[in-house]
Design a protein around this motif. Sequence first.
Motif, PDB file in Angstrom:
ATOM      1  N   ALA A 162       6.514  -9.378  11.189  1.00 57.00           N
ATOM      2  CA  ALA A 162       6.829  -8.021  11.646  1.00 57.00           C
ATOM      3  C   ALA A 162       7.167  -7.097  10.478  1.00 57.00           C
ATOM      4  O   ALA A 162       6.838  -5.900  10.512  1.00 57.00           O
ATOM      5  CB  ALA A 162       7.989  -8.065  12.638  1.00 57.00           C
ATOM      6  N   GLN A 163       7.802  -7.636   9.440  1.00 57.09           N
ATOM      7  CA  GLN A 163       8.143  -6.802   8.292  1.00 57.09           C
ATOM      8  C   GLN A 163       6.879  -6.384   7.533  1.00 57.09           C
ATOM      9  O   GLN A 163       6.765  -5.247   7.083  1.00 57.09           O
ATOM     10  CB  GLN A 163       9.092  -7.566   7.367  1.00 57.09           C
ATOM     11  CG  GLN A 163      10.420  -7.917   8.010  1.00 57.09           C
ATOM     12  CD  GLN A 163      11.407  -8.472   7.010  1.00 57.09           C
ATOM     13  OE1 GLN A 163      11.244  -8.347   5.807  1.00 57.09           O
ATOM     14  NE2 GLN A 163      12.477  -9.109   7.523  1.00 57.09           N
ATOM     15  N   LYS A 164       5.939  -7.289   7.429  1.00 54.50           N
ATOM     16  CA  LYS A 164       4.684  -6.942   6.763  1.00 54.50           C
ATOM     17  C   LYS A 164       3.904  -5.915   7.584  1.00 54.50           C
ATOM     18  O   LYS A 164       3.349  -4.949   7.028  1.00 54.50           O
ATOM     19  CB  LYS A 164       3.846  -8.199   6.556  1.00 54.50           C
ATOM     20  CG  LYS A 164       2.580  -7.965   5.749  1.00 54.50           C
ATOM     21  CD  LYS A 164       1.665  -9.172   5.769  1.00 54.50           C
ATOM     22  CE  LYS A 164       2.350 -10.408   5.269  1.00 54.50           C
ATOM     23  NZ  LYS A 164       1.415 -11.558   5.195  1.00 54.50           N
ATOM     24  N   GLU A 165       3.849  -6.112   8.890  1.00 54.77           N
ATOM     25  CA  GLU A 165       3.132  -5.175   9.747  1.00 54.77           C
ATOM     26  C   GLU A 165       3.789  -3.799   9.736  1.00 54.77           C
ATOM     27  O   GLU A 165       3.103  -2.765   9.817  1.00 54.77           O
ATOM     28  CB  GLU A 165       3.079  -5.735  11.168  1.00 54.77           C
ATOM     29  CG  GLU A 165       2.252  -7.008  11.273  1.00 54.77           C
ATOM     30  CD  GLU A 165       2.372  -7.657  12.636  1.00 54.77           C
ATOM     31  OE1 GLU A 165       3.216  -7.170  13.437  1.00 54.77           O
ATOM     32  OE2 GLU A 165       1.660  -8.644  12.896  1.00 54.77           O
ATOM     33  N   ALA A 166       5.115  -3.770   9.634  1.00 57.24           N
ATOM     34  CA  ALA A 166       5.798  -2.475   9.551  1.00 57.24           C
ATOM     35  C   ALA A 166       5.427  -1.755   8.262  1.00 57.24           C
ATOM     36  O   ALA A 166       5.269  -0.518   8.251  1.00 57.24           O
ATOM     37  CB  ALA A 166       7.305  -2.685   9.626  1.00 57.24           C
ATOM     38  N   GLY A 167       5.268  -2.515   7.170  1.00 60.07           N
ATOM     39  CA  GLY A 167       4.851  -1.900   5.919  1.00 60.07           C
ATOM     40  C   GLY A 167       3.462  -1.317   5.997  1.00 60.07           C
ATOM     41  O   GLY A 167       3.204  -0.204   5.504  1.00 60.07           O
ATOM     42  N   PHE A 168       2.536  -2.027   6.624  1.00 63.25           N
ATOM     43  CA  PHE A 168       1.188  -1.503   6.797  1.00 63.25           C
ATOM     44  C   PHE A 168       1.198  -0.270   7.698  1.00 63.25           C
ATOM     45  O   PHE A 168       0.420   0.680   7.485  1.00 63.25           O
ATOM     46  CB  PHE A 168       0.281  -2.575   7.404  1.00 63.25           C
ATOM     47  CG  PHE A 168      -0.162  -3.611   6.399  1.00 63.25           C
ATOM     48  CD1 PHE A 168      -0.879  -3.243   5.272  1.00 63.25           C
ATOM     49  CD2 PHE A 168       0.120  -4.949   6.599  1.00 63.25           C
ATOM     50  CE1 PHE A 168      -1.294  -4.190   4.350  1.00 63.25           C
ATOM     51  CE2 PHE A 168      -0.284  -5.903   5.689  1.00 63.25           C
ATOM     52  CZ  PHE A 168      -0.993  -5.528   4.551  1.00 63.25           C
ATOM     53  N   LEU A 172       1.836   1.641   3.404  1.00 62.27           N
ATOM     54  CA  LEU A 172       2.078   1.053   2.088  1.00 62.27           C
ATOM     55  C   LEU A 172       0.909   0.190   1.663  1.00 62.27           C
ATOM     56  O   LEU A 172       0.212  -0.404   2.495  1.00 62.27           O
ATOM     57  CB  LEU A 172       3.362   0.211   2.111  1.00 62.27           C
ATOM     58  CG  LEU A 172       4.657   0.933   2.484  1.00 62.27           C
ATOM     59  CD1 LEU A 172       5.823  -0.042   2.501  1.00 62.27           C
ATOM     60  CD2 LEU A 172       4.933   2.075   1.517  1.00 62.27           C
ATOM     61  N   SER A 173       0.695   0.116   0.347  1.00 63.72           N
ATOM     62  CA  SER A 173      -0.360  -0.734  -0.173  1.00 63.72           C
ATOM     63  C   SER A 173       0.062  -2.201  -0.132  1.00 63.72           C
ATOM     64  O   SER A 173       1.239  -2.524   0.065  1.00 63.72           O
ATOM     65  CB  SER A 173      -0.701  -0.338  -1.613  1.00 63.72           C
ATOM     66  OG  SER A 173       0.429  -0.535  -2.462  1.00 63.72           O
ATOM     67  N   LYS A 174      -0.908  -3.100  -0.328  1.00 65.97           N
ATOM     68  CA  LYS A 174      -0.601  -4.525  -0.267  1.00 65.97           C
ATOM     69  C   LYS A 174       0.384  -4.915  -1.371  1.00 65.97           C
ATOM     70  O   LYS A 174       1.331  -5.684  -1.137  1.00 65.97           O
ATOM     71  CB  LYS A 174      -1.912  -5.334  -0.425  1.00 65.97           C
ATOM     72  CG  LYS A 174      -1.766  -6.835  -0.251  1.00 65.97           C
ATOM     73  CD  LYS A 174      -1.320  -7.168   1.157  1.00 65.97           C
ATOM     74  CE  LYS A 174      -1.324  -8.670   1.402  1.00 65.97           C
ATOM     75  NZ  LYS A 174      -2.684  -9.206   1.512  1.00 65.97           N
ATOM     76  N   TRP A 175       0.175  -4.413  -2.568  1.00 67.26           N
ATOM     77  CA  TRP A 175       1.068  -4.735  -3.679  1.00 67.26           C
ATOM     78  C   TRP A 175       2.461  -4.173  -3.448  1.00 67.26           C
ATOM     79  O   TRP A 175       3.459  -4.817  -3.784  1.00 67.26           O
ATOM     80  CB  TRP A 175       0.498  -4.196  -4.980  1.00 67.26           C
ATOM     81  CG  TRP A 175       1.378  -4.444  -6.172  1.00 67.26           C
ATOM     82  CD1 TRP A 175       2.007  -3.506  -6.935  1.00 67.26           C
ATOM     83  CD2 TRP A 175       1.731  -5.712  -6.723  1.00 67.26           C
ATOM     84  NE1 TRP A 175       2.725  -4.101  -7.935  1.00 67.26           N
ATOM     85  CE2 TRP A 175       2.574  -5.468  -7.837  1.00 67.26           C
ATOM     86  CE3 TRP A 175       1.421  -7.024  -6.401  1.00 67.26           C
ATOM     87  CZ2 TRP A 175       3.109  -6.477  -8.606  1.00 67.26           C
ATOM     88  CZ3 TRP A 175       1.943  -8.049  -7.166  1.00 67.26           C
ATOM     89  CH2 TRP A 175       2.780  -7.776  -8.249  1.00 67.26           C
ATOM     90  N   VAL A 178       4.229  -6.426  -1.046  1.00 65.56           N
ATOM     91  CA  VAL A 178       4.629  -7.678  -1.695  1.00 65.56           C
ATOM     92  C   VAL A 178       5.881  -7.480  -2.527  1.00 65.56           C
ATOM     93  O   VAL A 178       6.828  -8.286  -2.470  1.00 65.56           O
ATOM     94  CB  VAL A 178       3.477  -8.223  -2.562  1.00 65.56           C
ATOM     95  CG1 VAL A 178       3.958  -9.366  -3.457  1.00 65.56           C
ATOM     96  CG2 VAL A 178       2.337  -8.697  -1.683  1.00 65.56           C
ATOM     97  N   THR A 179       5.939  -6.424  -3.310  1.00 66.07           N
ATOM     98  CA  THR A 179       7.050  -6.224  -4.240  1.00 66.07           C
ATOM     99  C   THR A 179       8.292  -5.618  -3.582  1.00 66.07           C
ATOM    100  O   THR A 179       9.415  -5.913  -3.999  1.00 66.07           O
ATOM    101  CB  THR A 179       6.608  -5.316  -5.399  1.00 66.07           C
ATOM    102  OG1 THR A 179       6.092  -4.076  -4.868  1.00 66.07           O
ATOM    103  CG2 THR A 179       5.530  -5.992  -6.226  1.00 66.07           C
ATOM    104  N   SER A 180       8.119  -4.778  -2.555  1.00 64.46           N
ATOM    105  CA  SER A 180       9.245  -4.053  -1.979  1.00 64.46           C
ATOM    106  C   SER A 180       9.715  -4.600  -0.638  1.00 64.46           C
ATOM    107  O   SER A 180      10.863  -4.368  -0.253  1.00 64.46           O
ATOM    108  CB  SER A 180       8.882  -2.573  -1.794  1.00 64.46           C
ATOM    109  OG  SER A 180       8.544  -1.986  -3.041  1.00 64.46           O
TER     110      SER A 180
END
Length: 298
Positions: A162-168, A172-175, A178-180
């Motif tokens: 869910a955190q990754k999907e929220a970033g997308f 946000l970019s993939k990098w 990953v970093t933030s």
Amino acid sequence: MKPKTADKIATTLIVFFALLIVAILVGLLGYILVRGLNHISWDFLTSAPQKIRAGGGVGPQLFNSLYLLVLTLLITIPLGLGAGIFMAEYARPGKLTNFIRLIVEVLSSFPSIIVGLFGLLLIVNYFDLGFSLISGAIALTFFNLPLMVRITEQAFRTVPKAQKEAGFALGLSKWKIVTSVLLPVALPTIITGTILSAGRVFGEAAALMFTAGMSSPRLNFSDWNPLHSNSPLNPFRPAETLAVHIWKINSEGLAPDAIQIAAGASAVLVIMVLLFNLLARYFGRFIYRKLTASKRIN
């Protein structure tokens, strides 16, 4: 057999084997510490060993072990982090990914003597780095790198999707994700695994005999210029670590008090490994509380 009876038997066997493992560990540690603690003193930890008379200590060997640990981590952490992030976030499932994962698993099961001979032929002789700290650090990277890759990969995979999907969703970019987003959550596990894997550096001897060497020049601890041959910070000098020193002093038998020195050095080595394990647990929990804003509930 009744279920309650089977449960009691299984529970008894599990508790027995657990206590047996604890007893073996306590007995082993107790035997080493009881034999060695009497020989540990400030002079023992700071002075150089004596080969023709009694006395001396493990000062240079202790420093070499710590310095070798730093050099190994400087090589292992960037490579391990990069490979682990690639396997977790960028590699697509397929034959290539499975082959890389297989290579990592095979590399983690290599005998240390084989890695030492490989380092002797390739690093010491072919690349002409000689018996040196940097040669030993590169050889030890082969031991720590598989563990570092697996820890990083598993740490990133345990982050909720869910955190990754929220970033997308935020664009946000993939990098950047990953970093933030992913790295702060996975960082405590990575730090804990890194410190735990660092403990393996202290106990390794076979690979270092063929790469770092079994002798050390007379070190001048007032000269911290890494370009000087007798400087402790020179990474291209031969270096005898604490584990190698324990093996060497027992095999040579030149020092009159070789048994006492080996017992004291073994106790120092065990204490250092224990401290690293305790530090890993404390530091990992501390970072986790800081990054996740978790609070202890009484």
